[in-house]
Design an enzyme around this catalytic site. Sequence first.
Site, PDB file in Angstrom:
ATOM      1  N   ARG A   1       1.680  -0.731  -8.472  1.00 46.87           N
ATOM      2  CA  ARG A   1       2.111  -0.026  -7.256  1.00 46.87           C
ATOM      3  C   ARG A   1       2.649  -0.982  -6.190  1.00 46.87           C
ATOM      4  O   ARG A   1       2.114  -2.071  -5.986  1.00 46.87           O
ATOM      5  CB  ARG A   1       0.923   0.756  -6.684  1.00 46.87           C
TER       6      ARG A   1
ATOM      7  N   ARG B   1     -12.882  -0.087  -7.779  1.00 48.02           N
ATOM      8  CA  ARG B   1     -12.599   1.174  -7.074  1.00 48.02           C
ATOM      9  C   ARG B   1     -12.802   2.369  -7.992  1.00 48.02           C
ATOM     10  O   ARG B   1     -13.290   3.416  -7.561  1.00 48.02           O
ATOM     11  CB  ARG B   1     -11.176   1.145  -6.519  1.00 48.02           C
TER      12      ARG B   1
ATOM     13  N   ARG C   1     -15.347  11.349   0.415  1.00 46.40           N
ATOM     14  CA  ARG C   1     -15.514  10.516  -0.776  1.00 46.40           C
ATOM     15  C   ARG C   1     -16.974  10.354  -1.164  1.00 46.40           C
ATOM     16  O   ARG C   1     -17.264   9.701  -2.172  1.00 46.40           O
ATOM     17  CB  ARG C   1     -14.942   9.127  -0.501  1.00 46.40           C
TER      18      ARG C   1
ATOM     19  N   LYS D   1      -2.467  11.551  -4.939  1.00 47.61           N
ATOM     20  CA  LYS D   1      -2.822  12.400  -3.784  1.00 47.61           C
ATOM     21  C   LYS D   1      -1.898  12.127  -2.603  1.00 47.61           C
ATOM     22  O   LYS D   1      -1.387  13.046  -1.967  1.00 47.61           O
ATOM     23  CB  LYS D   1      -4.273  12.140  -3.341  1.00 47.61           C
TER      24      LYS D   1
ATOM     25  N   ARG E   1      -0.696  -3.835  -2.226  1.00 49.60           N
ATOM     26  CA  ARG E   1      -1.955  -3.739  -1.479  1.00 49.60           C
ATOM     27  C   ARG E   1      -2.956  -4.762  -1.998  1.00 49.60           C
ATOM     28  O   ARG E   1      -3.060  -4.997  -3.191  1.00 49.60           O
ATOM     29  CB  ARG E   1      -2.535  -2.323  -1.612  1.00 49.60           C
TER      30      ARG E   1
END
Length: 216
Positions: free
Chosen positions: A127, A171, A88, A13, A160
């Site tokens: 990532r 998550r 969310r 996204k 992160r």
Amino acid sequence: MRVVFLGPPGAGKGTQARDLAREWGVPQIATGDILRQAVAAGTRLGREARDYMDRGALVPDEVIVGLVAERLGEPDAAGGFILDGFPRTVAQAEALERLLEETGQALDAVVYFEVSEPELVRRLTGRRVCRECQAAYHTVSAPPRREGTCDRCGGALYQREDDGEATVRTRLEVYTRQTAPLLERYRRRDLLTTVKGEGAIDEIRAAVRRAAEARR
Ligand code: AMP
């Protein structure tokens, strides 16, 4: 263009929102980025949010809704926006509907990024993100030209806090339980359009562009 980008963490996204926001001349409103900036700056919002974020849990609705209400009220959002990572929860979706109604606005589309779970885990755990411009890389499938350095702005890349494997699993569970129910809500309102979020980044961008522009 008033659109919501909906999908699990790691669906792409943010990558697509960054490019399409520039193309459409609207702001990318990424609640996760706003919260991370607040954490880095040590503001009250950051102190409130940090614990939830590190655990992979959602920050309470009232905190997020206040933040988004404020951001949508800024002049650059008057002509449109891409909401990336919000809403969310059902409560956030309801709050967004009220906020837009109050100002005589409406969503054009909700674009759902569909990506398989193994691919999400692979993307998130590999990532790396630029501290300066938030551009995302992947250690294996999209490495930067120079290790640890952003191709676009030269900023330092980091992993992160919440991209470790255990937190990624949390998550994804949180997404399934709290966010996935929004798909049905937007389908019923005839706003939902689904894009396959796997493949080449520019092909996905073309599909998102087509999907959103068809509904404007
Ligand atoms: P993201 O960058 O979108 O993956 O968001 C990172 C973290 O920020 C999430 O795991 C949540 O802790 C928090 N967060 C971001 N957006 C929201 C939201 N709309 N509602 C609640 N928490 C959020």
